[in-house]
Design a protein around this motif. Structure first.
Motif, PDB file in Angstrom:
ATOM      1  N   THR A   6      13.762   0.773  -1.561  1.00  0.00           N
ATOM      2  CA  THR A   6      14.079   0.230  -0.251  1.00  0.00           C
ATOM      3  C   THR A   6      12.821  -0.275   0.453  1.00  0.00           C
ATOM      4  N   ALA A   7      13.047  -0.948   1.563  1.00  0.00           N
ATOM      5  CA  ALA A   7      11.922  -1.394   2.394  1.00  0.00           C
ATOM      6  C   ALA A   7      11.113  -0.191   2.868  1.00  0.00           C
ATOM      7  N   ASP A   8      11.768   0.946   3.071  1.00  0.00           N
ATOM      8  CA  ASP A   8      11.046   2.153   3.484  1.00  0.00           C
ATOM      9  C   ASP A   8      10.063   2.611   2.413  1.00  0.00           C
ATOM     10  N   HIS A   9      10.457   2.520   1.147  1.00  0.00           N
ATOM     11  CA  HIS A   9       9.541   2.877   0.057  1.00  0.00           C
ATOM     12  C   HIS A   9       8.329   1.939   0.044  1.00  0.00           C
ATOM     13  N   VAL A  10       8.590   0.660   0.201  1.00  0.00           N
ATOM     14  CA  VAL A  10       7.514  -0.333   0.210  1.00  0.00           C
ATOM     15  C   VAL A  10       6.581  -0.065   1.387  1.00  0.00           C
ATOM     16  N   ARG A  11       7.148   0.207   2.555  1.00  0.00           N
ATOM     17  CA  ARG A  11       6.361   0.507   3.743  1.00  0.00           C
ATOM     18  C   ARG A  11       5.516   1.769   3.528  1.00  0.00           C
ATOM     19  N   GLU A  12       6.129   2.807   2.958  1.00  0.00           N
ATOM     20  CA  GLU A  12       5.409   4.050   2.680  1.00  0.00           C
ATOM     21  C   GLU A  12       4.222   3.801   1.754  1.00  0.00           C
ATOM     22  N   LEU A  13       4.429   2.989   0.730  1.00  0.00           N
ATOM     23  CA  LEU A  13       3.340   2.668  -0.190  1.00  0.00           C
ATOM     24  C   LEU A  13       2.211   1.943   0.533  1.00  0.00           C
ATOM     25  N   LEU A  14       2.550   0.951   1.324  1.00  0.00           N
ATOM     26  CA  LEU A  14       1.532   0.173   2.029  1.00  0.00           C
ATOM     27  C   LEU A  14       0.767   1.006   3.052  1.00  0.00           C
ATOM     28  N   ARG A  15       1.428   1.970   3.667  1.00  0.00           N
ATOM     29  CA  ARG A  15       0.802   2.772   4.724  1.00  0.00           C
ATOM     30  C   ARG A  15       0.202   4.083   4.224  1.00  0.00           C
ATOM     31  N   SER A  16       0.316   4.337   2.955  1.00  0.00           N
ATOM     32  CA  SER A  16      -0.190   5.598   2.416  1.00  0.00           C
ATOM     33  C   SER A  16      -1.680   5.760   2.726  1.00  0.00           C
ATOM     34  N   PRO A  17      -2.075   6.957   3.175  1.00  0.00           N
ATOM     35  CA  PRO A  17      -3.493   7.196   3.447  1.00  0.00           C
ATOM     36  C   PRO A  17      -4.304   7.451   2.174  1.00  0.00           C
ATOM     37  N   ASP A  18      -3.625   7.577   1.048  1.00  0.00           N
ATOM     38  CA  ASP A  18      -4.306   7.847  -0.213  1.00  0.00           C
ATOM     39  C   ASP A  18      -5.100   6.628  -0.674  1.00  0.00           C
ATOM     40  N   ARG A  19      -6.110   6.903  -1.490  1.00  0.00           N
ATOM     41  CA  ARG A  19      -7.011   5.843  -1.952  1.00  0.00           C
ATOM     42  C   ARG A  19      -6.330   4.855  -2.902  1.00  0.00           C
ATOM     43  N   ASP A  20      -5.495   5.337  -3.789  1.00  0.00           N
ATOM     44  CA  ASP A  20      -4.899   4.468  -4.805  1.00  0.00           C
ATOM     45  C   ASP A  20      -3.447   4.873  -5.068  1.00  0.00           C
ATOM     46  N   PRO A  21      -2.557   4.675  -4.090  1.00  0.00           N
ATOM     47  CA  PRO A  21      -1.171   5.101  -4.272  1.00  0.00           C
ATOM     48  C   PRO A  21      -0.384   4.174  -5.194  1.00  0.00           C
ATOM     49  N   ARG A  22       0.645   4.760  -5.806  1.00  0.00           N
ATOM     50  CA  ARG A  22       1.533   4.038  -6.722  1.00  0.00           C
ATOM     51  C   ARG A  22       2.973   4.336  -6.358  1.00  0.00           C
ATOM     52  N   LEU A  23       3.841   3.381  -6.562  1.00  0.00           N
ATOM     53  CA  LEU A  23       5.278   3.601  -6.433  1.00  0.00           C
ATOM     54  C   LEU A  23       5.784   3.880  -7.841  1.00  0.00           C
ATOM     55  N   VAL A  24       6.387   5.054  -8.039  1.00  0.00           N
ATOM     56  CA  VAL A  24       6.876   5.428  -9.361  1.00  0.00           C
ATOM     57  C   VAL A  24       8.336   5.810  -9.288  1.00  0.00           C
ATOM     58  N   LEU A  25       8.975   5.770 -10.429  1.00  0.00           N
ATOM     59  CA  LEU A  25      10.364   6.179 -10.565  1.00  0.00           C
ATOM     60  C   LEU A  25      10.407   7.285 -11.604  1.00  0.00           C
ATOM     61  N   LEU A  26      10.913   8.441 -11.191  1.00  0.00           N
ATOM     62  CA  LEU A  26      11.004   9.584 -12.086  1.00  0.00           C
ATOM     63  C   LEU A  26      12.359  10.240 -11.907  1.00  0.00           C
ATOM     64  N   GLU A  27      13.097  10.305 -12.996  1.00  0.00           N
ATOM     65  CA  GLU A  27      14.416  10.936 -13.004  1.00  0.00           C
ATOM     66  C   GLU A  27      15.315  10.376 -11.903  1.00  0.00           C
ATOM     67  N   GLY A  28      15.258   9.057 -11.726  1.00  0.00           N
ATOM     68  CA  GLY A  28      16.121   8.393 -10.764  1.00  0.00           C
ATOM     69  C   GLY A  28      15.647   8.450  -9.328  1.00  0.00           C
ATOM     70  N   ARG A  29      14.473   9.002  -9.096  1.00  0.00           N
ATOM     71  CA  ARG A  29      13.955   9.108  -7.732  1.00  0.00           C
ATOM     72  C   ARG A  29      12.701   8.263  -7.575  1.00  0.00           C
ATOM     73  N   VAL A  30      12.643   7.548  -6.469  1.00  0.00           N
ATOM     74  CA  VAL A  30      11.496   6.719  -6.153  1.00  0.00           C
ATOM     75  C   VAL A  30      10.518   7.571  -5.345  1.00  0.00           C
ATOM     76  N   ARG A  31       9.243   7.523  -5.729  1.00  0.00           N
ATOM     77  CA  ARG A  31       8.223   8.325  -5.048  1.00  0.00           C
ATOM     78  C   ARG A  31       6.933   7.536  -4.929  1.00  0.00           C
TER      79      ARG A  31
END
Length: 85
Positions: A6-31
């Motif tokens: 979702t757009a929320d996942h994309v927003r979370e990735l862009l706003r992450s305070p981490d140095r090198d965040p990734r959007l991953v899919l594991l067991e049907g869940r986006v993280r």
């Protein structure tokens, strides 16, 4: 049942305070996880969808609009669906 990117996942990735965040899919869940986390046993088998740097390159300069985020989320979801993940 697989989760949808979702757009929320994309927003979370862009706003992450981490140095090198990734959007991953594991067991049907986006993280959103760090690159270091993605390489751990906990995320073994996860499909990396996109890194923040790659996502930012696709968006270009400036703050993305809600429409931009929704469009990008839909494109990412389509890629994941094609992979069968």
């Amino acid at each position: 049942m697989p989760s949808t990117i979702t757009a929320d996942h994309v927003r979370e990735l862009l706003r992450s305070p981490d140095r090198d965040p990734r959007l991953v899919l594991l067991e049907g869940r986006v993280r959103v996880v760090t690159a270091e986390e993605a390489g751990t046993d906990r995320y073994r088998g996860a499909v990396e969808v996109v890194s923040r740097d790659d996502l930012a390159d696709r968006l270009g300069p400036g703050e993305p609009t809600e429409r931009d985020l929704e469009s990008l989320a839909a494109r990412l979801e389509a890629v994941v669906a094609e992979l069968g993940a």
